[in-house]
Design a protein around this motif. Structure first.
Motif, short mmCIF file in Angstrom:
data_model
loop_
_atom_site.label_atom_id
_atom_site.label_comp_id
_atom_site.label_asym_id
_atom_site.label_seq_id
_atom_site.Cartn_x
_atom_site.Cartn_y
_atom_site.Cartn_z
N ILE A 296 0.86 -1.18 0.00
CA ILE A 296 0.00 0.00 0.00
C ILE A 296 0.90 1.23 0.00
O ILE A 296 1.89 1.29 0.73
N VAL A 297 0.57 2.15 -0.85
CA VAL A 297 1.40 3.35 -1.01
C VAL A 297 0.57 4.60 -0.71
O VAL A 297 -0.55 4.73 -1.20
N THR A 298 1.10 5.47 0.11
CA THR A 298 0.46 6.77 0.30
C THR A 298 1.46 7.86 -0.07
O THR A 298 2.66 7.71 0.12
N ASP A 299 0.97 8.90 -0.65
CA ASP A 299 1.75 10.10 -0.92
C ASP A 299 1.10 11.25 -0.17
O ASP A 299 -0.09 11.22 0.11
N SER A 300 1.89 12.27 0.12
CA SER A 300 1.37 13.38 0.93
C SER A 300 1.79 14.71 0.33
O SER A 300 2.72 14.79 -0.48
N ILE A 301 1.10 15.76 0.75
CA ILE A 301 1.52 17.13 0.46
C ILE A 301 2.02 17.75 1.76
O ILE A 301 1.35 17.66 2.79
N VAL A 302 3.22 18.35 1.71
CA VAL A 302 3.77 18.99 2.90
C VAL A 302 4.01 20.47 2.63
O VAL A 302 4.15 20.91 1.49
N LEU A 303 4.04 21.22 3.72
CA LEU A 303 4.28 22.67 3.69
C LEU A 303 5.63 22.93 4.36
O LEU A 303 5.93 22.33 5.41
#
Length: 410
Positions: A296-303
């Motif tokens: 399972i792969v998750t990607d994220s948006i970071v600030l």
């Protein structure tokens, strides 16, 4: 008279300054990873629509191939020119935290947005602090040609039997696609390793990662099977070490493969290209006697902390996660929706999404350790050495485990 003129000039300066201030724009830049199926048109439309809705903000979407994304981001950070936001593989987050460059994201986005995402998908929450919003999440699965394979194999052993029957290299039709060229993600190996009950590291009682275990029975068995597909049974496309995942995917889309292991994005491409052959999806196979499992792969948006437009960046995230834009994005990249409000949308009731969701309980993610990119490369190098006949699977995985443990000071 002279005093009057001076007063008028001063007033004019003030008016001009206010005018310039009113027209000034805050620039928000985002390093935007190019997902399979995601079109440049979508990025341009998103940029234009957001700027029209927020006249004081200049949004710059900086597209970059996934394969180059990590190195480009690290280069931007090292050069003191980070973007305001970046799409990352969630596993990169520990490395970024180690560099002390990531801003907790919760206070910059709306409560409505946070409430619209299932907490189970918040892999970007570290020690109770949310640093990244999930962009995409999905389990990997098996694609197969349903016009030539009556029943999808449940195990890798069944897959091999089918492969030996349908493989026709003389017609440039190969039974199983295999990506052997080093890529930013070690997905190909993970499918076979997890299906054999294995993992990359020992999990210690406190939940931390111990020594590398790719050289245990499961790890060596997985690589032995992969190598047999390539060199013993020769049921893969020839020259696997020259193929990236995208290139193998192209072979399947072109009708040259019987079985291809991939993510939901492949279904999107198959539909976009309007292929004429019949295909279907099934859970990722596993080895006999082992539990079914997949990646399972998750990607994220970071600030980033250095951003001087955090408020505007938060506005962009609220805009991007609104239903109309997320629906387009999710349909293009082929992942199930990460927002609750789209869960029942008709677009996500297809078999590919049902299989992806079905596999979630037993799925495994990438190790969340800062050194993972280096570990990924070490394992890849040894897999390639095996495919090229330079090492046997046991030697290759012993070498990989030894080098990884040394890298991590174990």
């Amino acid at each position: 008279m002279k005093r009057w003129i001076v007063g008028c000039v001063a007033l004019l300066v003030v008016v001009l300054a206010l005018s310039l201030g009113a027209g000034a724009q805050k620039k928000v830049s985002i390093l935007w990873m190019e997902y399979d199926g995601l079109t440049p048109d979508y990025a341009l439309s998103l940029e234009k629509a957001f700027e029209e809705a927020n006249p004081g903000v200049d949004l710059e979407i900086i597209s970059t191939p996934w394969n180059l994304g990590h190195d480009r981001l690290i280069s931007l950070l090292a050069g003191k020119e980070p973007p305001d936001l970046a799409v990352i593989g969630t596993r990169w987050l520990l490395e970024l935290l180690d560099m002390d460059v990531v801003e907790p994201i919760e206070k910059w986005v709306s409560k409505e947005l946070l409430d619209n995402i299932d907490p189970a998908l918040m892999e970007g929450k570290i020690k109770g602090v949310l640093y990244g919003l999930p962009v995409a999440a999905g389990t990997r699965l098996m694609y197969y040609r349903s016009d030539i394979i009556d029943k999808a194999p449940e195990t890798f052993e069944e897959m091999l039997l089918i492969a030996q029957k349908i493989n026709k290299p003389e017609e440039k039709f190969y039974a199983v696609g295999m990506a052997g060229k080093k890529y930013v993600e070690l997905t190909e190996h993970a499918y076979y390793l997890f299906g054999n009950g294995g993992y990359y590291f020992e999990i210690l009682p406190d939940g931390s990662y111990g020594k590398c275990r790719v050289n245990d029975e499961a790890g060596v068995g997985a690589l032995t099977f992969m190598n047999d597909l390539v060199n013993k049974y020769k049921v893969t496309q020839p020259g696997v070490t020259a193929y990236t995942r995208d290139e193998v995917q192209d072979l399947f889309v072109a009708g040259n493969l019987g079985i291809f292991l991939s993510g939901g994005f492949t279904a999107t491409l198959l539909e976009q290209r309007g292929v004429t052959f019949k295909w279907d999806v099934a859970p990722m196979p596993y080895f006999e006697g082992k539990p079914q499992s997949t990646l399972i792969v998750t990607d994220s948006i970071v600030l980033f902390k250095t951003s001087d437009a955090k408020e505007e960046a938060g506005k962009f995230l609220d805009f991007f996660y609104s239903d109309p834009w997320r629906l387009q994005f999710d349909k293009l990249v082929g992942f199930p929706p990460v927002t609750k409000s789209l869960a029942n949308d008709p677009a996500f009731q297809k078999p590919v999404y049902k299989v992806m969701i079905e596999q979630i309980p037993n799925a495994k993610g990438w190790p969340l350790i800062p050194e993972w990119p280096e570990c990924n490369d070490i394992i890849w190098d040894n897999i390639v050495a095996t495919f090229l006949g330079e090492k046997d699977p046991k030697t290759a995985m012993d070498d990989a485990a030894r080098e990884i443990d040394a890298l991590r000071g174990m």
